[in-house]
Design a protein around this motif. Structure first.
Motif, PDB file in Angstrom:
ATOM      1  N   ALA A 115       1.074  -0.783   0.310  1.00  0.00           N
ATOM      2  CA  ALA A 115      -0.284  -0.371  -0.215  1.00  0.00           C
ATOM      3  C   ALA A 115       0.701   1.549  -0.058  1.00  0.00           C
ATOM      4  O   ALA A 115       0.600   2.020  -0.716  1.00  0.00           O
ATOM      5  N   ALA A 116       2.463   1.376   0.753  1.00  0.00           N
ATOM      6  CA  ALA A 116       2.852   2.475   0.945  1.00  0.00           C
ATOM      7  C   ALA A 116       3.509   2.727  -0.862  1.00  0.00           C
ATOM      8  O   ALA A 116       3.775   3.673  -0.610  1.00  0.00           O
ATOM      9  N   GLY A 117       3.212   2.438  -1.687  1.00  0.00           N
ATOM     10  CA  GLY A 117       3.623   2.409  -2.599  1.00  0.00           C
ATOM     11  C   GLY A 117       2.392   2.946  -4.253  1.00  0.00           C
ATOM     12  O   GLY A 117       2.973   3.123  -5.284  1.00  0.00           O
ATOM     13  N   THR A 118       1.611   3.014  -3.193  1.00  0.00           N
ATOM     14  CA  THR A 118       0.384   3.045  -4.524  1.00  0.00           C
ATOM     15  C   THR A 118      -0.189   4.477  -3.745  1.00  0.00           C
ATOM     16  O   THR A 118      -0.434   5.565  -2.726  1.00  0.00           O
ATOM     17  N   VAL A 119      -1.038   5.122  -4.535  1.00  0.00           N
ATOM     18  CA  VAL A 119      -2.067   6.824  -4.331  1.00  0.00           C
ATOM     19  C   VAL A 119      -2.989   6.598  -2.971  1.00  0.00           C
ATOM     20  O   VAL A 119      -3.074   7.557  -2.507  1.00  0.00           O
ATOM     21  N   LEU A 120      -2.863   5.471  -2.958  1.00  0.00           N
ATOM     22  CA  LEU A 120      -3.927   5.002  -1.441  1.00  0.00           C
ATOM     23  C   LEU A 120      -2.686   6.067  -0.394  1.00  0.00           C
ATOM     24  O   LEU A 120      -4.085   6.849   0.221  1.00  0.00           O
ATOM     25  N   LEU A 121      -1.887   5.975  -0.177  1.00  0.00           N
ATOM     26  CA  LEU A 121      -0.732   7.070   0.656  1.00  0.00           C
ATOM     27  C   LEU A 121      -0.642   8.130   0.244  1.00  0.00           C
ATOM     28  O   LEU A 121      -0.056   8.661   0.805  1.00  0.00           O
ATOM     29  N   GLN A 122      -0.253   7.431  -1.239  1.00  0.00           N
ATOM     30  CA  GLN A 122       0.689   8.742  -1.674  1.00  0.00           C
ATOM     31  C   GLN A 122      -0.577  10.039  -2.580  1.00  0.00           C
ATOM     32  O   GLN A 122       0.254  10.683  -2.231  1.00  0.00           O
ATOM     33  N   GLY A 123      -1.258   9.615  -2.138  1.00  0.00           N
ATOM     34  CA  GLY A 123      -2.502  10.901  -3.236  1.00  0.00           C
ATOM     35  C   GLY A 123      -3.008  11.817  -2.656  1.00  0.00           C
ATOM     36  O   GLY A 123      -3.374  12.459  -3.250  1.00  0.00           O
ATOM     37  N   GLY A 124      -2.454  12.329  -1.256  1.00  0.00           N
ATOM     38  CA  GLY A 124      -2.507  13.349  -0.594  1.00  0.00           C
ATOM     39  C   GLY A 124      -4.207  13.526  -0.746  1.00  0.00           C
ATOM     40  O   GLY A 124      -4.774  14.577  -0.174  1.00  0.00           O
ATOM     41  N   CYS A 125      -5.005  13.024   0.274  1.00  0.00           N
ATOM     42  CA  CYS A 125      -6.181  12.503   0.293  1.00  0.00           C
ATOM     43  C   CYS A 125      -6.476  11.713   1.320  1.00  0.00           C
ATOM     44  O   CYS A 125      -5.898  10.754   2.181  1.00  0.00           O
ATOM     45  N   SER A 126      -7.375  11.633   2.234  1.00  0.00           N
ATOM     46  CA  SER A 126      -7.831  11.223   3.392  1.00  0.00           C
ATOM     47  C   SER A 126      -9.249  10.385   2.904  1.00  0.00           C
ATOM     48  O   SER A 126     -10.422  10.972   1.649  1.00  0.00           O
ATOM     49  N   SER A 127      -9.196   8.573   2.697  1.00  0.00           N
ATOM     50  CA  SER A 127     -10.055   7.640   2.121  1.00  0.00           C
ATOM     51  C   SER A 127     -10.860   7.320   3.512  1.00  0.00           C
ATOM     52  O   SER A 127     -10.632   7.133   4.135  1.00  0.00           O
ATOM     53  N   TRP A 128     -12.113   6.771   3.116  1.00  0.00           N
ATOM     54  CA  TRP A 128     -12.955   6.174   3.458  1.00  0.00           C
ATOM     55  C   TRP A 128     -12.159   4.105   3.851  1.00  0.00           C
ATOM     56  O   TRP A 128     -12.315   2.966   4.053  1.00  0.00           O
ATOM     57  N   TYR A 129     -10.636   3.933   2.553  1.00  0.00           N
ATOM     58  CA  TYR A 129      -9.878   3.213   2.838  1.00  0.00           C
ATOM     59  C   TYR A 129      -9.052   2.985   3.963  1.00  0.00           C
ATOM     60  O   TYR A 129      -8.739   1.783   4.297  1.00  0.00           O
ATOM     61  N   LEU A 130      -9.349   4.472   4.195  1.00  0.00           N
ATOM     62  CA  LEU A 130      -7.538   4.353   5.323  1.00  0.00           C
ATOM     63  C   LEU A 130      -8.421   4.282   6.522  1.00  0.00           C
ATOM     64  O   LEU A 130      -9.548   4.432   7.240  1.00  0.00           O
ATOM     65  N   ASP A 131      -7.298   3.695   7.770  1.00  0.00           N
ATOM     66  CA  ASP A 131      -8.034   3.774   9.313  1.00  0.00           C
ATOM     67  C   ASP A 131      -7.150   5.202   9.836  1.00  0.00           C
ATOM     68  O   ASP A 131      -5.822   5.342   9.876  1.00  0.00           O
ATOM     69  N   PRO A 132      -8.663   5.848  10.333  1.00  0.00           N
ATOM     70  CA  PRO A 132      -8.113   7.127  10.487  1.00  0.00           C
ATOM     71  C   PRO A 132      -6.990   7.265  12.401  1.00  0.00           C
ATOM     72  O   PRO A 132      -6.307   7.659  12.260  1.00  0.00           O
ATOM     73  N   ARG A 133      -7.020   5.887  12.736  1.00  0.00           N
ATOM     74  CA  ARG A 133      -6.593   6.137  13.887  1.00  0.00           C
ATOM     75  C   ARG A 133      -4.892   6.045  13.658  1.00  0.00           C
ATOM     76  O   ARG A 133      -3.651   5.751  14.727  1.00  0.00           O
ATOM     77  N   ASN A 134      -4.375   5.318  12.084  1.00  0.00           N
ATOM     78  CA  ASN A 134      -3.212   4.568  12.095  1.00  0.00           C
ATOM     79  C   ASN A 134      -2.764   4.771  10.814  1.00  0.00           C
ATOM     80  O   ASN A 134      -1.677   4.759  10.725  1.00  0.00           O
ATOM     81  N   GLY A 135      -3.716   5.485  10.081  1.00  0.00           N
ATOM     82  CA  GLY A 135      -3.000   5.906   8.335  1.00  0.00           C
ATOM     83  C   GLY A 135      -2.913   4.670   7.888  1.00  0.00           C
ATOM     84  O   GLY A 135      -2.132   4.095   6.563  1.00  0.00           O
ATOM     85  N   ARG A 136      -3.380   3.677   8.057  1.00  0.00           N
ATOM     86  CA  ARG A 136      -2.942   2.200   7.222  1.00  0.00           C
ATOM     87  C   ARG A 136      -4.330   1.785   6.427  1.00  0.00           C
ATOM     88  O   ARG A 136      -5.258   2.194   6.630  1.00  0.00           O
ATOM     89  N   ALA A 137      -3.735   1.247   5.487  1.00  0.00           N
ATOM     90  CA  ALA A 137      -5.013   0.937   4.216  1.00  0.00           C
ATOM     91  C   ALA A 137      -5.210  -0.150   5.448  1.00  0.00           C
ATOM     92  O   ALA A 137      -5.117  -1.321   4.027  1.00  0.00           O
ATOM     93  N   THR A 138      -5.900  -0.676   5.446  1.00  0.00           N
ATOM     94  CA  THR A 138      -6.578  -2.035   5.956  1.00  0.00           C
ATOM     95  C   THR A 138      -8.006  -2.645   5.309  1.00  0.00           C
ATOM     96  O   THR A 138      -7.428  -4.142   5.760  1.00  0.00           O
ATOM     97  N   LEU A 139      -8.294  -1.403   4.726  1.00  0.00           N
ATOM     98  CA  LEU A 139      -9.832  -2.550   4.666  1.00  0.00           C
ATOM     99  C   LEU A 139      -9.167  -3.104   2.798  1.00  0.00           C
ATOM    100  O   LEU A 139     -10.140  -3.866   2.208  1.00  0.00           O
ATOM    101  N   SER A 140      -8.146  -2.329   1.967  1.00  0.00           N
ATOM    102  CA  SER A 140      -7.728  -2.034   1.019  1.00  0.00           C
ATOM    103  C   SER A 140      -6.770  -4.012   0.486  1.00  0.00           C
ATOM    104  O   SER A 140      -6.173  -3.536   1.436  1.00  0.00           O
ATOM    105  N   TRP A 141      -7.087  -4.284  -0.356  1.00  0.00           N
ATOM    106  CA  TRP A 141      -6.174  -5.064  -1.201  1.00  0.00           C
ATOM    107  C   TRP A 141      -5.381  -4.201  -1.761  1.00  0.00           C
ATOM    108  O   TRP A 141      -5.717  -3.731  -3.165  1.00  0.00           O
TER     109      TRP A 141
END
Ligand code: NAP
Length: 502
Positions: free
Chosen positions: A448-474
């Motif tokens: 996930a670290a190499g994807t737009v999910l974490l690099q794209g400059g947004c917050s989304s429901w794919y991310l856990d706001p407590r830790n910033g991990r994309a826990t829901l995503s494949w």
């Protein structure tokens, strides 16, 4: 839909497999059990019908944004889709037909809200207490979905609203909309389908946009009667269409991997769509996203932007902050008099409510086991400390570039493999180690670290706001999920029982 909805068993009903939830995942699991001759199972469902999201979402304009030939079970090809992106009601009918025709109805227990599911270490079974009877099972399969429990923002004064207020996934069809002033909170996938429909009947529509979405052309079309005849005559034509759609979806993951030319292609397509549909540069600027494409779900619509250009549709470019009687006030202080307020504000995604109700070894809930580190599961399906338990459509499954049904079927294959092995091997408790769970979680974090999910400059429901991990995503190509997660490996589940190298 029939099913034993009024059943109140005095003693717990014993089944080999208990499935919680009757949406795409739970029904898919039940169908595969039946198709392989297993009848000792029940599917409990808190609502009074099957269908999951497609039962709950009945808002005006509801439709799938994954092409229907792909958004269906591979083992139940539908030759009757009316169009490329079918309306929600058609998908719901597809699921209801599947439940009926595959003989799932006798196994269904409706209006059965799971209150607690507890692993009993002495008997090695799950005890499940529901609002419609209790169950004991050897295997527990959670199929409760991750876009199920509705989320309202924490806005002061919601209870003071003088008009009608409801969530997009709990549409109040009794509320008249003709000639009314309607506010829509949110600009996600649901809002984009709702707003053009409201604009046709309401006297005024106010859209509270906290952040603008990227929208690409929908490319929808009706399937002609001759096409449908072809589908009926030769199902392979639908299968071939699925293949093309599947690989097209997977191709688009390259942009999420931040490959510049793919990103550029996706961004240009969306921004050109905006430019083509919104001539006014001032409105266009307000509708232009300020993050990289793919960071949030990329939406598709041909009717959203035209609706936003209508004189009676007003775009508020800040969040809804306060409600006071008939007034809805934005963060920037703009106040709107409204009769109806629709919350298209999404779902509880990172701390699934069901995880507070499932209790594993040592009396720990799933939510407590994960803590603030957030959700994770080995192969996106099994959790340490939770024997004989499998999660479908939970952590590590969500994607914005392909069909979730493909992910679900992959997980069902994993569970079926586990059950075959377990039955043949004397039914030992199947459990993964903490190390296996964590290693899988770390691997998904790395990808996930190499994807737009974490690099794209947004917050989304794919991310856990407590830790910033994309826990829901494949965070990878969908086909890799099948390559890596479809097969049950007993050595991972029972490390102590399987000699090294075997
Ligand atoms: P969502 O994507 O979570 O969108 C929620 C929206 O509410 C976002 O735009 C969010 O803004 C906004 N919001 C939250 N609080 C707000 C506030 N106080 N003021 C203004 N805006 C606020 O929810 P969704 O649209 O229901 O979609 C959820 C998912 O369901 C989709 O991504 C998709 O996977 C699925 N879905 C699929 C289809 C389909 O066609 N297959 C249709 C509908 C939904 P921010 O963006 O700034 O957070």
């Amino acid at each position: 839909m029939s099913g034993s909805s009024t059943q109140q068993p005095q003693t717990p009903r014993e089944v080999e497999v208990l499935i919680v939830g009757a949406g795409f995942s739970g029904l898919g699991m039940g169908i595969q059990l039946r198709r392989r001759g297993h009848e000792s199972f029940a599917v409990i469902e808190r609502a009074d019908d099957v269908g999951g999201s497609w039962r709950d979402n009945t808002y005006p304009g509801v439709a799938c944004d994954v092409p229907s030939p792909l958004y269906s079970y591979s083992f139940r090809i539908n030759t009757e889709w009316s169009r490329m992106y079918s309306p929600g009601g058609e998908i719901w009918d597809y699921l209801r037909d599947a439940a009926r025709e595959e003989g799932i109805e006798p196994h269904l227990v409706l209006s059965a809200d799971m209150i607690e599911a507890k692993w009993d270490v002495t008997t090695g079974r799950w005890f499940v207490h529901t609002s419609n009877g209790d169950f004991v099972s050897e295997i527990l399969v959670s199929a409760t979905g991750h876009l199920t429990d509705v989320k309202f923002p924490d806005v002061p004064g919601l209870d003071t609203f003088a008009g009608s207020l409801f969530h997009s996934a709990r549409w109040d069809h009794g509320t008249p909309l003709d000639g009314r002033r309607v506010g829509v909170v949110g600009t996600g996938a649901s809002a984009l389908q709702i707003i053009p429909e409201l604009a046709e009947v309401a006297s005024e529509v106010v859209v509270f946009q906290r952040s603008a979405p990227y929208v690409r052309p929908r490319q929808d079309r009706v399937f002609s009667e001759s096409e449908k005849q072809l589908f009926r005559r030769d199902e392979t034509t639908v299968r071939e269409m699925r293949e093309v759609l599947f690989w097209g979806g997977d191709y688009s993951f390259a942009a999420r991997r931040l490959l510049p030319s793919f990103l550029e292609e996706a961004r240009t397509m969306a921004l050109r769509h905006l430019e083509n549909q919104v001539p006014d540069p001032e409105l266009r600027a307000k509708l232009t996203p300020h993050y990289e494409i793919g960071c949030k779900r990329i939406l598709s619509s041909d009717v959203y932007y035209p609706a936003m250009t209508l004189p009676h549709v007003r775009l508020e470019t800040s969040a809804l902050a306060v409600v006071d009687g008939t007034k809805a006030v934005s963060t920037t202080g703009n106040a709107y008099e409204l009769d109806v307020l629709v919350f298209a504000t999404g779902f509880e995604t990172y701390d699934l409510p069901s995880s507070h109700r499932i209790v594993g070894r040592g009396g720990q809930t799933l939510a407590a086991h994960w803590g603030d580190n957030g959700m994770q599961a080995y192969d996106s399906v099994a959790v340490a400390g939770f024997p004989n338990f499998f999660m479908l459509n939970g952590p590590g499954t969500s994607l914005g570039h392909n069909s979730l049904v493909y992910m679900i079927e992959t997980q069902v294959d994993h569970v079926m493999g586990a059950l075959d092995w377990w039955r043949a091997g004397g039914r030992p408790p199947l459990e993964v180690s903490q190390d296996s769970e964590e290693a899988f979680g770390r691997e998904l974090d790395r990808r996930a670290a190499g994807t737009v999910l974490l690099q794209g400059g947004c917050s989304s429901w794919y991310l856990d706001p407590r830790n910033g991990r994309a826990t829901l995503s494949w965070p990878d190509f969908a086909h890799r999920f099948r390559d890596e997660c479809a097969t049950f490996d007993p050595a991972v589940y029972l490390p102590a029982a399987v000699p090294v190298g075997e």
